[in-house]
Enzyme design. Sequence first.
Site, PDB file in Angstrom:
ATOM      1  N   ARG A   1      -6.626   2.656 -15.615  1.00 18.43           N
ATOM      2  CA  ARG A   1      -6.525   3.263 -13.982  1.00 18.43           C
ATOM      3  C   ARG A   1      -7.306   4.325 -14.030  1.00 18.43           C
ATOM      4  NH1 ARG A   1      -3.169   4.589 -11.164  1.00 18.43           N
ATOM      5  NH2 ARG A   1      -3.686   3.838  -9.249  1.00 18.43           N
TER       6      ARG A   1
ATOM      7  N   GLU B   1       4.439  -6.106   1.819  1.00 19.67           N
ATOM      8  CA  GLU B   1       4.046  -6.614   0.378  1.00 19.67           C
ATOM      9  C   GLU B   1       3.711  -5.377  -0.418  1.00 19.67           C
ATOM     10  OE1 GLU B   1       0.505  -8.298   1.465  1.00 19.67           O
ATOM     11  OE2 GLU B   1       1.235 -10.058   2.277  1.00 19.67           O
ATOM     12  N   PRO B   2       4.880  -4.628  -0.486  1.00 18.76           N
ATOM     13  CA  PRO B   2       4.983  -3.356  -1.604  1.00 18.76           C
ATOM     14  C   PRO B   2       4.800  -4.036  -3.000  1.00 18.76           C
ATOM     15  CG  PRO B   2       6.957  -3.470  -0.757  1.00 18.76           C
ATOM     16  CD  PRO B   2       6.403  -4.707  -0.137  1.00 18.76           C
ATOM     17  N   GLY B   3       3.926  -3.451  -3.752  1.00 18.03           N
ATOM     18  CA  GLY B   3       3.962  -4.009  -5.245  1.00 18.03           C
ATOM     19  C   GLY B   3       4.075  -2.629  -6.174  1.00 18.03           C
TER      20      GLY B   3
ATOM     21  N   CYS C   1     -13.429   2.809 -28.538  1.00 21.27           N
ATOM     22  CA  CYS C   1     -14.645   3.442 -28.822  1.00 21.27           C
ATOM     23  C   CYS C   1     -15.472   3.558 -27.648  1.00 21.27           C
ATOM     24  CB  CYS C   1     -15.364   2.663 -29.761  1.00 21.27           C
ATOM     25  SG  CYS C   1     -14.804   2.693 -31.278  1.00 21.27           S
ATOM     26  N   GLU C   2     -15.037   4.469 -26.825  1.00 21.04           N
ATOM     27  CA  GLU C   2     -15.971   4.833 -25.607  1.00 21.04           C
ATOM     28  C   GLU C   2     -15.183   6.072 -24.928  1.00 21.04           C
ATOM     29  OE1 GLU C   2     -15.967   1.407 -23.020  1.00 21.04           O
ATOM     30  OE2 GLU C   2     -16.068   2.579 -21.311  1.00 21.04           O
TER      31      GLU C   2
ATOM     32  N   GLY D   1       0.911  -1.329   0.127  1.00 22.22           N
ATOM     33  CA  GLY D   1       0.218   0.036  -0.135  1.00 22.22           C
ATOM     34  C   GLY D   1       0.934   1.310   0.120  1.00 22.22           C
TER      35      GLY D   1
ATOM     36  N   TYR E   1      -0.020  -2.089 -12.265  1.00 25.48           N
ATOM     37  CA  TYR E   1      -1.289  -1.971 -12.381  1.00 25.48           C
ATOM     38  C   TYR E   1      -1.803  -1.407 -13.905  1.00 25.48           C
ATOM     39  CZ  TYR E   1      -1.387  -3.094  -7.468  1.00 25.48           C
ATOM     40  OH  TYR E   1      -1.139  -3.514  -6.319  1.00 25.48           O
TER      41      TYR E   1
HETATM   42  N1  LLP Z   1      -0.954  -6.997  -0.295  1.00 25.74           N
HETATM   43  C1  LLP Z   1      -2.081  -7.259  -0.696  1.00 25.74           C
HETATM   44  C2  LLP Z   1      -2.947  -8.133   0.318  1.00 25.74           C
HETATM   45  C3  LLP Z   1      -2.876  -6.581  -1.472  1.00 25.74           C
HETATM   46  O1  LLP Z   1      -4.339  -6.690  -1.735  1.00 25.74           O
HETATM   47  C4  LLP Z   1      -2.297  -5.743  -2.248  1.00 25.74           C
HETATM   48  C5  LLP Z   1      -3.037  -4.574  -3.402  1.00 25.74           C
HETATM   49  C6  LLP Z   1      -0.854  -5.482  -2.034  1.00 25.74           C
HETATM   50  C7  LLP Z   1      -0.266  -6.339  -1.213  1.00 25.74           C
HETATM   51  C8  LLP Z   1       0.115  -4.533  -2.906  1.00 25.74           C
HETATM   52  O2  LLP Z   1      -0.484  -3.262  -2.738  1.00 25.74           O
HETATM   53  P1  LLP Z   1       0.415  -2.010  -3.207  1.00 25.74           P
HETATM   54  O3  LLP Z   1       1.601  -1.861  -2.582  1.00 25.74           O
HETATM   55  O4  LLP Z   1       0.665  -2.238  -4.717  1.00 25.74           O
HETATM   56  O5  LLP Z   1      -0.462  -0.774  -3.102  1.00 25.74           O
HETATM   57  N2  LLP Z   1      -5.541  -1.801  -9.148  1.00 25.74           N
HETATM   58  C9  LLP Z   1      -5.327  -1.163  -8.223  1.00 25.74           C
HETATM   59  C10 LLP Z   1      -4.520  -1.482  -6.921  1.00 25.74           C
HETATM   60  C11 LLP Z   1      -5.162  -2.542  -6.195  1.00 25.74           C
HETATM   61  C12 LLP Z   1      -4.296  -3.001  -5.078  1.00 25.74           C
HETATM   62  C13 LLP Z   1      -4.858  -4.311  -4.686  1.00 25.74           C
HETATM   63  N3  LLP Z   1      -4.194  -4.898  -3.669  1.00 25.74           N
HETATM   64  C14 LLP Z   1      -4.739   0.369  -8.681  1.00 25.74           C
HETATM   65  O6  LLP Z   1      -4.373   0.131  -9.998  1.00 25.74           O
HETATM   66  O7  LLP Z   1      -4.386   1.304  -8.061  1.00 25.74           O
END
Ligand code: LLP
Length: 439
Positions: free
Chosen positions: A329, A289-291, A360-361, A247, A389
């Site tokens: 997004r 868990e950063p993504g 087309c939107e 997050g 994402y």
């Molecule tokens: N761990 C869990 C359990 C999660 O549900 C998520 C994201 C993460 C880690 C990684 O979160 P991050 O560090 O990437 O913020 N599609 C949306 C984001 C949905 C995130 C869902 N869960 C967007 O494009 O903003």
Amino acid sequence: MYLTGTMQFNEAGHLEIGGIDVVDLARDYGTPLWVIDELGFRQNCRAFRDAFARQGNSLVLYASKALTSLAIIRMVNEEGLGLDVVSGGELYTALEAGFPPQLIYFHGNNKSIDEITLAIDNSVGRIVVDNFYELSLLSDLCRAKNYTQDILLRITPGVEAHTHEFIQTGQIDSKFGFTLPDGQAMEGIKMALNSPNINLVGLHCHIGSQVFEMDSFRQATALMMDFVVEIHNKLGYQLDEIDMGGGFGIYYSAGDDPTYADDWADAVMSTVAEKARQANINIPRVIVEPGRAIVGPAGVTIYSIGSWKEVTNVRKYLAVDGGMADNIRTALYDAKYSAILGNKANLSPQEVVSIAGKCCESGDMLIWDIELPAAEAGDLLVVFATGAYNYSMSSNYNRLPRPAMVLVNDGRSDVIIKRETYADLISNDIIPQRLKAPR
Ligand code: LLP
């Protein structure tokens, strides 16, 4: 600022990434093109890994939902991170890339029997159990295989992170996890402790995504640690791990004010240590868990500008050769992005335009109201912070083939995901015999 990692402007007045001019990338690979800055990606992995390691016993997982592919997983492994997967497909990708199963944490609120079986058969490190149904299903599947699975229990702590409501997850009214305040979480713990072939290692929570306030993390960590202490005091059971999810917010556009990995590490780890010290229990290992924060800033998308339309006294639309199929997004979350003309990076902004996609939107917009130098057809629009994402949420809407993805580093570029072809688009189509026209 949107320039991160190895991104810089060169003498030609162009944007360069990984030592390569975006004009060359567009010429060699075509547009739209996703570009991943290898060094930027690796530096972000290291920043989180080291920030948490400095504070104590920890493991940083890369949330592969943000972006996964065989090459991406290889780099994550080389940087010494663990991995968060949320589906059989993400798990399969990780296993095919040779990722060590013991470092994989498997999430999901409705894992199928096949997915759980794939995880057990490959000895993944942890399954993050989301609900009562999954707990009994997992226990049954493990018992049948005479196997014991380490798990975390996903808890919904009731913390509302300040972010878009669709990407908030920690609040009470959520499809995820065992709710803490109403006692469901304690029921889940007791059931897990009484379930055969289940070894309860710790707790997990995730409060939301694109979160800037470290106080939200501090608050959630405190609630989770209070629960760890309660479990210790009431049930005499010491949990060894606390996973605070992902997050961590990043810079997309003016107003976004991300802090440093060290601040996040401090908010989480000092709260864990302090609560453990007060209660005189062992300090659990901390997982995060950063993504987005790892891969988001390391990616850009290069588009070619094509047509434009001026609505008198309203706005000017510039259309690019991609759109909501490669980046949904903006349409979905009202996300904001920064962008420049990659081949005119030295020119000053001259007009306010809005960037439309080619679907087309009407809602197919990438950026509303951005200042750019005067643009013409053929110019390259580079949108920043598209690493997370974008590809992972992409579609073939309007039967647009997905763009290629290129990994750049030190003057070298390698395709890590091939551009889809028209033939790919129909490769799974089948015409039933009865529809075959008689001649
Ligand atoms: N761990 C869990 C359990 C999660 O549900 C998520 C994201 C993460 C880690 C990684 O979160 P991050 O560090 O990437 O913020 N599609 C949306 C984001 C949905 C995130 C869902 N869960 C967007 O494009 O903003």
